[in-house]
Design a protein around this motif. Structure first.
Motif, PDB file in Angstrom:
ATOM      1  N   ALA A  18       0.803  -1.212   0.032  1.00 32.37           N
ATOM      2  CA  ALA A  18      -0.219  -0.019   0.164  1.00 32.37           C
ATOM      3  C   ALA A  18       0.923   1.338   0.034  1.00 32.37           C
ATOM      4  N   ALA A  19       1.808   1.257   1.101  1.00 31.44           N
ATOM      5  CA  ALA A  19       2.785   2.316   0.897  1.00 31.44           C
ATOM      6  C   ALA A  19       3.638   2.737  -0.391  1.00 31.44           C
ATOM      7  N   LEU A  20       3.790   1.593  -1.026  1.00 29.06           N
ATOM      8  CA  LEU A  20       4.570   1.744  -1.956  1.00 29.06           C
ATOM      9  C   LEU A  20       3.894   2.111  -3.413  1.00 29.06           C
ATOM     10  N   LEU A  21       2.751   1.539  -3.503  1.00 25.94           N
ATOM     11  CA  LEU A  21       1.919   2.101  -4.622  1.00 25.94           C
ATOM     12  C   LEU A  21       1.216   3.388  -4.301  1.00 25.94           C
ATOM     13  N   ARG A  22       1.173   3.818  -2.996  1.00 22.10           N
ATOM     14  CA  ARG A  22       0.817   5.385  -2.976  1.00 22.10           C
ATOM     15  C   ARG A  22       2.119   6.223  -3.377  1.00 22.10           C
ATOM     16  N   TYR A  23       3.199   5.923  -3.013  1.00 22.47           N
ATOM     17  CA  TYR A  23       4.575   6.345  -3.277  1.00 22.47           C
ATOM     18  C   TYR A  23       4.795   6.543  -4.656  1.00 22.47           C
ATOM     19  N   ALA A  24       4.614   5.319  -5.437  1.00 26.44           N
ATOM     20  CA  ALA A  24       4.740   5.244  -6.806  1.00 26.44           C
ATOM     21  C   ALA A  24       3.954   6.148  -7.607  1.00 26.44           C
ATOM     22  N   ALA A  25       2.652   6.422  -7.050  1.00 27.02           N
ATOM     23  CA  ALA A  25       1.554   7.113  -7.564  1.00 27.02           C
ATOM     24  C   ALA A  25       2.058   8.664  -7.749  1.00 27.02           C
ATOM     25  N   THR A  26       3.110   8.912  -6.695  1.00 26.76           N
ATOM     26  CA  THR A  26       3.412  10.352  -6.720  1.00 26.76           C
ATOM     27  C   THR A  26       4.203  10.526  -8.224  1.00 26.76           C
ATOM     28  N   LEU A  27       4.847   9.570  -8.611  1.00 28.73           N
ATOM     29  CA  LEU A  27       5.608   9.730  -9.542  1.00 28.73           C
ATOM     30  C   LEU A  27       5.328   9.329 -10.909  1.00 28.73           C
ATOM     31  N   VAL A  28       4.247   8.242 -11.100  1.00 29.65           N
ATOM     32  CA  VAL A  28       3.543   7.920 -12.291  1.00 29.65           C
ATOM     33  C   VAL A  28       2.332   7.779 -12.116  1.00 29.65           C
ATOM     34  N   ASP A  29       1.470   7.381 -13.193  1.00 23.30           N
ATOM     35  CA  ASP A  29      -0.005   7.159 -13.066  1.00 23.30           C
ATOM     36  C   ASP A  29      -0.277   6.049 -12.043  1.00 23.30           C
ATOM     37  N   ARG A  30      -1.504   5.895 -11.675  1.00 24.27           N
ATOM     38  CA  ARG A  30      -2.150   4.707 -10.908  1.00 24.27           C
ATOM     39  C   ARG A  30      -1.854   3.351 -11.402  1.00 24.27           C
ATOM     40  N   ALA A  31      -2.078   3.260 -12.841  1.00 21.93           N
ATOM     41  CA  ALA A  31      -1.906   2.103 -13.397  1.00 21.93           C
ATOM     42  C   ALA A  31      -0.480   1.632 -13.694  1.00 21.93           C
ATOM     43  N   GLN A  32       0.483   2.539 -13.858  1.00 22.93           N
ATOM     44  CA  GLN A  32       1.849   2.425 -13.906  1.00 22.93           C
ATOM     45  C   GLN A  32       2.138   1.919 -12.605  1.00 22.93           C
ATOM     46  N   ALA A  33       1.835   2.692 -11.546  1.00 24.40           N
ATOM     47  CA  ALA A  33       2.310   2.606 -10.129  1.00 24.40           C
ATOM     48  C   ALA A  33       2.106   0.942  -9.994  1.00 24.40           C
ATOM     49  N   LYS A  34       1.108   0.258 -10.363  1.00 23.28           N
ATOM     50  CA  LYS A  34       0.941  -1.140 -10.023  1.00 23.28           C
ATOM     51  C   LYS A  34       2.207  -1.899 -10.773  1.00 23.28           C
ATOM     52  N   ASP A  35       2.539  -1.868 -11.951  1.00 23.28           N
ATOM     53  CA  ASP A  35       3.358  -2.479 -12.553  1.00 23.28           C
ATOM     54  C   ASP A  35       4.841  -2.108 -11.729  1.00 23.28           C
ATOM     55  N   VAL A  36       4.862  -0.826 -11.521  1.00 26.06           N
ATOM     56  CA  VAL A  36       6.214  -0.447 -10.814  1.00 26.06           C
ATOM     57  C   VAL A  36       6.329  -1.288  -9.634  1.00 26.06           C
ATOM     58  N   VAL A  37       5.475  -1.390  -8.754  1.00 30.32           N
ATOM     59  CA  VAL A  37       5.494  -1.963  -7.471  1.00 30.32           C
ATOM     60  C   VAL A  37       5.574  -3.526  -7.851  1.00 30.32           C
ATOM     61  N   GLN A  38       4.874  -4.093  -8.821  1.00 35.00           N
ATOM     62  CA  GLN A  38       4.999  -5.524  -9.308  1.00 35.00           C
ATOM     63  C   GLN A  38       6.603  -6.028  -9.479  1.00 35.00           C
ATOM     64  N   GLU A  39       7.131  -4.876 -10.165  1.00 34.61           N
ATOM     65  CA  GLU A  39       8.506  -4.928 -10.659  1.00 34.61           C
ATOM     66  C   GLU A  39       9.714  -4.920  -9.488  1.00 34.61           C
ATOM     67  N   THR A  40       9.130  -4.328  -8.451  1.00 38.26           N
ATOM     68  CA  THR A  40       9.935  -3.799  -7.332  1.00 38.26           C
ATOM     69  C   THR A  40      10.206  -5.374  -6.567  1.00 38.26           C
ATOM     70  N   PHE A  41       8.804  -5.755  -6.396  1.00 35.71           N
ATOM     71  CA  PHE A  41       8.774  -7.093  -5.707  1.00 35.71           C
ATOM     72  C   PHE A  41       9.545  -8.215  -6.504  1.00 35.71           C
ATOM     73  N   LEU A  42       9.220  -8.196  -7.870  1.00 38.42           N
ATOM     74  CA  LEU A  42      10.091  -9.061  -8.598  1.00 38.42           C
ATOM     75  C   LEU A  42      11.770  -8.990  -8.392  1.00 38.42           C
ATOM     76  N   GLU A  43      12.141  -7.793  -8.267  1.00 40.10           N
ATOM     77  CA  GLU A  43      13.295  -7.538  -8.028  1.00 40.10           C
ATOM     78  C   GLU A  43      13.690  -8.249  -6.386  1.00 40.10           C
ATOM     79  N   LEU A  44      12.941  -7.939  -5.554  1.00 36.57           N
ATOM     80  CA  LEU A  44      13.085  -8.423  -4.161  1.00 36.57           C
ATOM     81  C   LEU A  44      13.225  -9.968  -4.227  1.00 36.57           C
ATOM     82  N   CYS A  45      12.550 -10.587  -5.195  1.00 39.54           N
ATOM     83  CA  CYS A  45      12.549 -12.279  -5.233  1.00 39.54           C
ATOM     84  C   CYS A  45      14.027 -12.371  -5.662  1.00 39.54           C
ATOM     85  N   LYS A  46      14.646 -11.793  -6.298  1.00 39.69           N
ATOM     86  CA  LYS A  46      15.989 -11.965  -6.816  1.00 39.69           C
ATOM     87  C   LYS A  46      17.022 -11.564  -5.905  1.00 39.69           C
TER      88      LYS A  46
END
Lengths: 176, 619
Positions: A18-46
């Motif tokens: 939730a915090a990351l989605l809100r944060y990302a939404a300050t930088l990109v639009d809401r739809a992109q924010a979801k992609d950005v946060v997903q990528e962040t966690f994919l990165e965390l997996c690695k």
């Protein structure tokens, strides 16, 4: 087999999405924010767990910021190719913005009306719980600069709240 | 020398970012300067408002496909474990799981470290050219990144903010219509916050749930009526001249032998965050207490949901305790939450084990954060509402702290014809699941609505205390399609109205007189000295047509009962915690006096202690 890792990642996800989605939404639009946060966690997996643990929040917000900056750049390129603003996010038009504001409280409105940099710093601090030093790294600023930006943001909101209590109908306005 | 207004140290200090000499110097200045102290108070209150705002905003979440993609990546393509739930006794489970996790990690670490370093190199390469080395993905190296202070972790409990019901003038609107509410979660949540040494967010304080946490003495219903209705009128302790109307409903007693059978589906959240001592382990204890009450005609099923949902126990007769308790024991936490899938499965099992005329109920136990998977939250609420019409009700039991989605939980229980309780201790579990087992589970009347008409000859203004999210339109009262609250066996429901008697000082400026209409003329009945008429509509648990009860309320000037004063004290605490505009002259000290003026059982004594705690925290 990988239950420990899955659990760790998914726990980080529930705690910070939730915090990351809100944060990302300050930088990109809401739809992109979801992609950005997903990528962040994919990165965390690695990532190696031991290298991240202890400063998980700072790590996540850092990676999130990078992905958001990438996404924004990509979107800008696309936009200039199509030379039209059809790429405008569906929820960022003035009417949608207004509608969203109507559902927000006074403080929420004041928060949305902050300049991007101030909002970013404030979310990193209050939503992400990061220190000045961590915020400074993520935003590419000096520590004292972070303090100053946060102070400015808080004073601005304080003024908005004070103003709004006199003029509740002008809540969506912005101070000059 | 800068003025206090421009001094960013005020913010630094409020955020805990000053240390050492700087901190000492600032505190010395603070002691000297009134202006600086004022500045600090302003910044602190703004920060508080911001935190509250962020805490009460709806929390965005990733959707199921994205979540699954992440879970898949985290397991690095390894085959999915067939069963998430290990068949190990629970006490041993936590220990072995932790050890196993550590071992797995060591064995695969080498390979994974390689993967990680490759990806980070890539990330760094990409970023360096654009953002500069200082901001590149160096966060992945641990040396220069300070440890995140756990204490500053943002509390993600989600509460919906709402405003107190206002005073209403009887001359313009003599009626008040609302749905009953038997939830008690707010009181437990408030208790948890206070015990943790913090004042609860205002949105968490729902006064009607606090009042209804306690039982009051009401007459048993007679005849065919599923519940009795009674009233008491006395002084409003916080506003001189105002009166307080206390309405009480009491559900009839149903002997366990008269319950045709109970079909329970435990829907248990086993996501990773549930492993805390006050969550899954407490939940297991709570459920085993409930299972002790069941016998051969009853059915118990268990569904666990985490990354995926699965049946842990198909419908099983209630007297096979060893089987049921064994299955409960095998529940272990791990993975993320897909509540949507779990809830579908739970309803499926509830249908399989359906007991006609009995109690059919899904008991959702979770620490919140209910990820609804492919369906949206409103779809989920629709589903719960639809299933309630088929006779399967939903109750929600909330556990744990810090991640708690109070607003979703309340909505689900509300639409599912169920109760919502928050369980923070084993005692609370006993209260909800054992002592009130029949009440919690056995619905004796549904869609219970209350409409009061105040008499303008006796009352000039009134205010419903609490029930803010249960207020109905007046015309909903006679609309049988409109959903409302349920009442269980032995349940008591209490509502308070603050009343300004006719001729009393108005609470606000009021409206100008109407240009085209004269205010209503009182009927002959207005002179009877009646304060108000209370009408109730309810349906039988399986019925679709409502029945009506009417009761007249009079102000007899009798001395207030102990129960009356205690309920008023609970309302006072709620108003003080909400900083309600209607709190009047109330103070924590008054609340303690008021609550202690009657006989106190264990729960009421605990309440008095909580008021004292709140007083300390508010100072």
């Amino acid at each position: 087999m990988q239950d420990g890792k899955v659990r760790w990642v998914m726990e980080a996800l529930s705690r910070y999405e939730a915090a990351l989605l809100r944060y990302a939404a300050t930088l990109v639009d809401r739809a992109q924010a979801k992609d950005v946060v997903q990528e962040t966690f994919l990165e965390l997996c690695k990532a190696e767990r031991e290298a991240v643990e202890g400063h998980l929040a700072a790590w996540l917000f850092t990676v999130c910021k990078h992905r958001a900056v990438d996404a924004r750049r990509k979107a800008q390129r696309l936009r200039s190719l199509e030379d039209a603003d059809v790429n405008e996010a569906p929820d960022s038009g003035p009417i949608q913005k207004l509608e969203r504001r109507q559902t927000l409280s006074r403080v929420g409105v004041a928060l949305e009306a902050l300049p991007e940099r101030e909002r970013e710093a404030l979310l990193l601090k209050l939503d992400g719980g990061l220190s000045y030093k961590e915020i400074a790294k993520i935003m590419g600023l000096s520590t004292s600069n972070v303090g100053f930006i946060l102070h400015t943001a808080i004073k601005r909101i304080q003024r908005e709240i004070a103003r709004d209590s006199e003029l509740p109908m002008r809540a969506a306005g912005r101070t000059s | 020398m800068s003025t206090a207004h421009e001094d960013p140290r005020v913010t630094d200090y409020a955020l805990g970012e000053l240390s050492g000499e700087e901190l000492a110097r600032f505190e010395a200045e603070l002691a000297e300067s009134e202006l600086l102290r004022e500045e600090l108070a302003g910044v602190k209150s703004t920060l508080g408002a911001l935190r509250e705002e962020l805490g009460s905003e709806p929390k965005p979440a990733l959707d199921a496909p994205r979540r699954e993609r992440i879970a898949e990546q985290a397991s690095q393509g390894a085959p999915k474990p067939k069963r998430r739930l290990r068949a190990v006794a629970f006490a041993a489970m936590t220990v072995t799981a932790a050890a196993a996790g550590a071992m797995l990690f060591v064995t695969t670490q080498g390979r994974r470290a390689e993967v990680a370093s490759v990806s980070m190199d890539k990330a760094e390469g990409k970023e360096k050219g654009t953002l500069g080395p200082g901001t590149a993905a160096s966060a992945a190296s641990s040396e220069d990144m300070p440890v995140v202070n756990q204490g500053q972790r943002f509390n993600r409990d989600a509460y919906d903010a709402f405003a107190d019901n206002p005073f209403v003038r009887v001359a313009t609107d003599p009626r008040s219509t609302f749905s009953i509410d038997v939830d008690t979660a707010s009181y437990s949540l408030v208790r948890r916050h206070l015990r943790d040494g913090q004042l609860p967010p205002k949105g968490a304080v729902r006064i009607e749930e606090m009042i209804n946490y306690f039982t009051y003495v009401y007459p048993e219903p007679t005849g065919d009526r599923p519940f009795s209705v009674s009233s008491e009128v006395g002084a409003a302790p916080w506003a001189s001249g105002h009166r307080l109307l206390k309405l009480g409903l009491k559900g009839k007693h149903v002997a366990p032998a008269d319950v045709p059978g109970t079909n329970l589906v435990f829907l248990v959240d086993t996501s990773g965050s549930m492993s805390d001592e006050n969550k899954l382990p407490l939940l297991k204890q709570a459920f085993s207490l409930l299972v002790q009450q069941l016998d051969a005609v009853d059915r118990v099923s268990i569904v666990a949901y985490a990354g995926s949902a699965g049946t842990v126990l198909p419908p099983t007769p209630g007297d096979q305790r060893a089987t049921i308790l064994g299955a409960l024991d095998r529940l272990s936490s791990g993975g993320s939450t897909n509540g949507g899938e779990g809830i579908q499965l739970a309803y499926e099992l509830a249908k399989q084990g359906f007991v006609k005329g009995g109690v059919n109920r899904v008991l959702l136990a979770t620490d919140g954060d209910f990820n609804v998977g492919v369906t949206s939250q409103s779809d989920l609420v629709d589903l719960v509402e639809k299933k309630a019409k088929t006779g399967v009700f939903l109750s929600v039991l909330g556990f744990g702290a810090g991640n708690f989605n109070d607003s979703t939980m309340e909505k689900l229980a509300d639409k599912g014809n169920g109760n919502y309780a928050y369980i923070d201790t084993l005692n609370e579990a006993k209260k909800v699941l054992v002592e009130q087992a029949t009440g919690t589970l056995m619905t004796i009347a549904k869609d219970v609505k209350i409409q009061i008409e105040f008499n303008p000859a006796e009352v000039s203004e009134f205010r419903l205390i609490g029930y803010e999210n249960r207020v109905l339109s007046h015309h909903d009262f006679n609309d049988d399609k409109k959903d409302a609250g349920e009442i269980g066996a032995d349940h008591t429901v209490t509502a308070l109205y603050e009343i300004v008697p006719a001729g009393g000082a108005p609470t606000g400026p009021g409206n100008d007189p109407l240009k085209y209409q004269a205010p209503g003329t009182p009927t002959g009945k207005a002179a009877r000295g009646e304060l108000a008429t209370v009408k109730l509509r309810y349906k039988q648990p399986a019925g679709s047509e409502s029945q009506l009860i009417e009761v007249v309320v009079r102000d007899t000037d009798a001395k207030e009962s102990d129960d009356f004063r205690f309920a008023a004290a609970v309302a006072e605490l709620g108003m003080l915690l909400r900083d309600s505009p209607h709190k009047g002259s109330s103070s924590f000290a008054d609340t303690v006096r008021l609550a202690s003026s009657g006989e106190l059982d264990e729960r009421r004594r605990e309440f008095v202690d909580l008021v004292r705690t709140a007083e300390r925290l508010k100072r």
